[in-house]
Design an enzyme around this catalytic site. Structure first.
Site, mmCIF file in Angstrom:
data_model
loop_
_atom_site.group_PDB
_atom_site.id
_atom_site.type_symbol
_atom_site.label_atom_id
_atom_site.label_comp_id
_atom_site.label_asym_id
_atom_site.label_seq_id
_atom_site.Cartn_x
_atom_site.Cartn_y
_atom_site.Cartn_z
ATOM 1 C CG ASP A 51 -1.615 -1.149 1.545
ATOM 2 O OD1 ASP A 51 -1.969 -1.978 0.490
ATOM 3 O OD2 ASP A 51 -1.714 -1.666 2.644
ATOM 4 C CB ILE A 171 -8.925 1.900 6.232
ATOM 5 C CG1 ILE A 171 -9.782 1.210 5.370
ATOM 6 C CG2 ILE A 171 -9.432 1.402 7.670
ATOM 7 C CD1 ILE A 171 -9.477 -0.230 4.901
ATOM 8 C CD GLU A 229 -9.128 -3.109 -0.127
ATOM 9 O OE1 GLU A 229 -9.769 -3.091 0.859
ATOM 10 O OE2 GLU A 229 -8.197 -4.025 -0.518
#
Length: 473
Positions: A51, A171, A229
């Site tokens: 990420d 998040i 996401e």
């Protein structure tokens, strides 16, 4: 054939007026699956990166921050920081924090920190981080500040948090600056989708206290296999558009990157077919979004699994996608990848099939295009890896064989268009493919590549099998 001199112009192989173009030099290459580095953080150049988010400091140094992960043992919590001078060689800096900030730990019970993002407001860097536990939305986004990307960092507490019963999942923060210079934060994941909210640049927190923003993208059902996401929004001044990058599906097996765009930072974001990224009634939902990258395998070398959760760097008009990927030999390992982004004539981003090695967009000679290639098509219903298949471009403009109906054309600069026909002579699809003289990481040599989109918003990659004339000794 033309002779290749590393780092020097490569001449076209015929007329003197054909363009010269330059291949990148051989880049630094870090060994894969290197167990000798497991307990030596200084050697985690691109290993244990997950990420990743990127920023360029004022001195020209690039910094990447990433999720707490570690091959072979539990990770140390604190947000990993790396730096580079060229986006190719990366050095370990350390951790932003010594553990998880107390407020985030108390709210979530998290064991590590996830998916950071960093932005500079005024004289301070603002490091956004997420805390949660997998499979829940008892989550927390916080922010810390520092005068330097190498710290020390001072925690400033909560930006937004969520809990069971909330639609949002706090998040995956991403700070984006709109066309008017105003900051926003995109965030969220598959529980309720992706949200965007206005940010106060004086605090780095919501402009309206308690605001959770508005939803701009989602999928249904909200499961790991149906995930959306890792939002990242970038504005392109040339096209006057906002581009929303998201990752679909499972981060362990079939992550893939999708893109939609909008005239407004708050949406609606639509793909190449006009489908809205927040439309949960359109079926099948995997058709929504331009799929510009997924797991892949060329015919030689190791393939990659689940590339995704990207950030985007706009480096004075040169765009790069920064993401993680898992090697097919052992998907427990995770590596940092940087790739050049190029833009189609209609203003869509597409991603280089090879990791960045210093290549530049350049004019290419038509005589360098004809030959044997291999091509990867990221069909939207493909889970896992997309496999390369042979592609032959004949000098007379046909594809495959001289009597084929399928054809290719060249714009005289760096764009090839493939046109595929049905049996009745009607056009089945077209592909706009942008050429890049690149480094072939699978075969360790320079190579001519292409990247582009099929007319239905499907990503297409390719590379020439003969390389740059360099495979002939």
């Amino acid at each position: 054939m033309a002779m290749l001199l590393m780092g020097l112009p490569l001449l076209g192989c015929s007329a003197q007026d054909e363009p010269k173009f330059v291949y990148p030099d051989k880049p630094v290459q870090y060994p894969m699956y290197d167990k000798s580095t497991l307990n030596n953080e200084a050697d985690w150049h691109i290993n244990n990166a997950h990420d990743p988010s990127i920023i360029k400091a004022e001195d020209g140094t690039y910094y990447a921050v990433s999720t707490d992960v570690r091959v072979g043992s539990p990770p140390k919590p604190g947000i990993m920081v790396r730096k580079s001078k060229d986006l190719i060689a990366w050095d370990w800096v350390g951790y932003a924090f010594n553990g998880i900030p107390a407020e985030a730990a108390a709210w979530t019970g998290a064991a590590n920190l996830w998916a950071p993002d960093v932005h500079k407001f005024g004289e301070k860097y603002y490091l956004y981080y997420a805390a949660s536990t997998f499979g829940t939305n008892q989550s927390y986004i916080g922010v810390a500040t520092s005068a330097s990307m190498e710290g020390p960092w001072e925690d400033q507490g909560e930006v937004v948090k969520s809990q069971k019963g909330d639609e949002a999942n706090a998040i995956d923060p991403n700070i984006v600056i709109d066309a008017d210079g105003k900051p926003w934060m995109a965030y969220g994941s598959f529980f309720g989708g992706i949200y965007v909210m206005a940010i106060d640049p004086a605090t780095g927190k919501p402009a309206q206290p308690g605001d959770k923003g508005q939803r701009i993208a989602r999928r249904d059902p909200a499961t790991e296999e149906g995930a959306m996401e890792g939002p990242y929004i970038v504005y392109n001044e040339q096209f006057k558009q906002y581009y929303l990058f998201v990752s679909y599906d499972s981060l362990f097996s079939d992550y893939n990157v999708r893109v939609g765009r909008s005239d407004s930072i708050t949406g609606p974001y639509t793909d190449m077919n006009g489908q809205r990224m927040d439309d949960i009634d359109f079926l099948p939902q995997y058709e929504i979004g331009n799929k510009i990258m997924g797991g892949y395998r060329f015919s030689e070398g190791e393939g990659w699994i689940a590339p995704g959760h990207n950030s985007v760097l706009n480096d004075d008009g040169d765009f790069y996608i920064v993401h993680h990927a898992r090697p097919e030999g052992d998907k427990n390992w995770m590596y940092l990848h940087v790739r050049r982004i190029v833009w189609t004539k209609d203003g869509w981003p597409v991603v280089s099939p090879e990791r960045y090695a210093g290549e530049q967009v350049q004019k290419v000679a038509k005589s360098d295009i004809a030959g044997d290639w291999e091509r990867i098509v990221f069909d939207k219903d493909t889970d896992g890896q997309s496999e390369a298949e042979p592609l032959k471009l004949i000098a007379d403009g046909h594809v495959g064989t001289k009597d084929s109906k399928d054809e290719w054309t060249f714009d005289g600069d760096h764009t090839v268009t493939l046109t595929w026909y049905e049996e009745d002579g009607s056009v089945a699809s077209t592909e706009e493919l942008l050429l890049l003289p690149s480094w072939d990481w699978e075969r360790d040599m320079p190579v001519l590549t292409f990247t582009g989109l099929r007319s239905d918003g499907t990503g297409v990659w390719g590379k020439k099998q003969e390389g740059a004339g360099n495979s002939k000794k």
